[in-house]
Design a protein around this motif. Structure first.
Motif, short mmCIF file in Angstrom:
data_model
loop_
_atom_site.label_atom_id
_atom_site.label_comp_id
_atom_site.label_asym_id
_atom_site.label_seq_id
_atom_site.Cartn_x
_atom_site.Cartn_y
_atom_site.Cartn_z
N GLU A 123 0.82 -1.20 0.00
CA GLU A 123 0.00 0.00 0.00
C GLU A 123 0.86 1.26 0.00
N ASP A 124 0.32 2.35 -0.54
CA ASP A 124 1.02 3.63 -0.52
C ASP A 124 1.26 4.05 0.93
N CYS A 125 2.45 4.57 1.19
CA CYS A 125 2.83 4.89 2.57
C CYS A 125 2.18 6.16 3.11
N ILE A 126 1.23 6.72 2.38
CA ILE A 126 0.48 7.85 2.93
C ILE A 126 -0.37 7.39 4.12
N LYS A 127 -0.62 6.08 4.17
CA LYS A 127 -1.27 5.44 5.33
C LYS A 127 -0.56 4.13 5.61
N MET A 128 -0.15 3.93 6.86
CA MET A 128 0.55 2.70 7.24
C MET A 128 -0.12 2.10 8.47
N PRO A 129 -1.32 1.52 8.30
CA PRO A 129 -2.09 1.02 9.44
C PRO A 129 -1.43 -0.16 10.16
N TYR A 130 -0.47 -0.81 9.54
CA TYR A 130 0.24 -1.93 10.15
C TYR A 130 1.31 -1.46 11.13
N LEU A 131 1.48 -0.14 11.27
CA LEU A 131 2.42 0.44 12.23
C LEU A 131 1.66 1.27 13.25
N SER A 132 1.88 0.99 14.50
CA SER A 132 1.21 1.74 15.56
C SER A 132 1.92 3.07 15.82
N ASP A 133 1.27 3.95 16.55
CA ASP A 133 1.85 5.25 16.86
C ASP A 133 3.17 5.08 17.60
N GLY A 134 4.19 5.78 17.16
CA GLY A 134 5.47 5.78 17.86
C GLY A 134 6.21 4.46 17.84
N ALA A 135 5.93 3.61 16.84
CA ALA A 135 6.53 2.26 16.82
C ALA A 135 7.90 2.22 16.17
N LEU A 139 13.62 5.18 9.91
CA LEU A 139 12.91 5.07 8.64
C LEU A 139 13.80 5.62 7.54
N PHE A 140 13.79 4.95 6.38
CA PHE A 140 14.72 5.29 5.31
C PHE A 140 14.06 5.19 3.95
N GLY A 141 14.48 6.07 3.05
CA GLY A 141 14.05 5.99 1.66
C GLY A 141 15.12 6.58 0.75
N MET A 142 15.57 5.81 -0.23
CA MET A 142 16.57 6.30 -1.18
C MET A 142 15.88 6.68 -2.50
N ASN A 143 16.10 7.90 -2.94
CA ASN A 143 15.49 8.41 -4.17
C ASN A 143 13.98 8.20 -4.18
N LEU A 144 13.37 8.52 -3.05
CA LEU A 144 11.93 8.31 -2.89
C LEU A 144 11.17 9.61 -2.68
N ILE A 145 11.76 10.55 -1.95
CA ILE A 145 10.99 11.70 -1.48
C ILE A 145 10.43 12.54 -2.62
N TYR A 146 11.03 12.45 -3.80
CA TYR A 146 10.52 13.21 -4.94
C TYR A 146 9.06 12.88 -5.24
N PHE A 147 8.66 11.64 -4.93
CA PHE A 147 7.35 11.13 -5.34
C PHE A 147 6.27 11.28 -4.27
N LEU A 148 6.61 11.76 -3.09
CA LEU A 148 5.63 11.85 -2.00
C LEU A 148 4.84 13.14 -2.14
N ASN A 149 3.68 13.02 -2.76
CA ASN A 149 2.87 14.20 -3.08
C ASN A 149 1.40 13.95 -2.77
N PRO A 150 0.83 14.78 -1.85
CA PRO A 150 1.39 15.98 -1.23
C PRO A 150 2.31 15.63 -0.05
N LEU A 151 3.48 16.21 -0.05
CA LEU A 151 4.51 15.87 0.94
C LEU A 151 4.04 16.05 2.38
N PRO A 152 3.33 17.14 2.73
CA PRO A 152 2.90 17.29 4.13
C PRO A 152 2.05 16.14 4.64
N GLU A 153 1.22 15.56 3.76
CA GLU A 153 0.36 14.44 4.18
C GLU A 153 1.19 13.19 4.46
N TYR A 154 2.18 12.94 3.64
CA TYR A 154 3.06 11.79 3.88
C TYR A 154 3.88 11.99 5.15
N LEU A 155 4.37 13.19 5.35
CA LEU A 155 5.17 13.47 6.54
C LEU A 155 4.34 13.37 7.81
#
Length: 223
Positions: A123-135, A139-155
């Motif tokens: 699933e798109d990482c704009i929602k990650m229900p398999y991860l609990s709060d503060g778990a 976290l790492f991404g190589m050559n990924l951040i260009y595609f996170l749109n809208p960026l504030p929602e992903y962050l």
């Protein structure tokens, strides 16, 4: 004269790279097959040395819950499998939206020299229900951040899953990324770091030298 010639050649090479990436931008985000998808996957294999160095710099340990966004071929997992047992995270979460990459990733995981605790999510990482709060600790991404749109929602979602003082690391090669495509949405360093600061991260940047080149590390620590 010779120096000027070299500069011209480098400039022309950069223009060619940007043109290629611009014409493959949708496939660079998520390869879907065919010749264009295959070509995009081959290009992404050239990131292996950058990914391996980034994993080394993360200083992973057995108490970490580690997430990689855009795992691709799984070069990061190969690097982790080579580590001592005390450096292998207790939970490794790979997020990869490309079916082509997930299929290859499954095969590559089966061939790792050491069994590691990996789970794969498509699933798109704009929602990650398999991860609990503060778990998540790292976290790492190589050559990924260009595609996170809208960026504030992903962050916002990334901040939710991160533990306080946890580290978010994005590896970037902004200099070769075209700025005139819809898929490459985040290509300005200041815009990216400002968005991360606004989302609740203390941000640092560093140019990391690797064999044959370099990449920009953008690191955020959750406040």
């Amino acid at each position: 004269m010779q120096r000027a010639h070299v500069i011209i050649l480098m400039f022309n090479k950069l223009k060619v790279i940007k043109w290629i990436l611009g014409n493959l931008s949708d496939q660079m985000r998520a390869p879907t097959g065919g010749v264009r998808g295959w070509l995009a996957m081959q290009i992404m294999k050239t990131n292996a040395s950058s990914t391996r160095e980034a994993i080394r710099r993360l200083e992973l340990n057995q108490n970490d819950t580690f997430v990689e966004l855009g795992t691709g071929h799984g070069e990061s997992l190969r690097r982790i499998a080579e580590m001592d047992s005390v450096s292998i995270p207790k939970r490794i979460v790979c997020v990869e939206i490309s079916t082509q990459f997930r299929n290859e990733l499954q095969k590559n995981i089966a061939e790792l020299p050491t069994k590691i605790p990996v789970e794969i999510h498509g699933e798109d990482c704009i929602k990650m229900p398999y991860l609990s709060d503060g778990a998540v600790t790292k976290l790492f991404g190589m050559n990924l951040i260009y595609f996170l749109n809208p960026l504030p929602e992903y962050l916002k979602e990334i901040k939710r899953v991160m533990k306080q003082n946890g580290s978010v690391v994005f590896g970037c090669k902004l200099g070769v990324i075209p700025s005139n495509t819809e898929d490459f949405a985040n290509v300005d360093q200041k815009d990216i770091t400002d968005a991360m600061e606004d989302a609740g991260f203390d941000v640092t940047t560093e140019k990391v030298e690797i064999y044959g080149g370099n990449y920009l590390e953008i690191k955020g620590t959750k406040r």
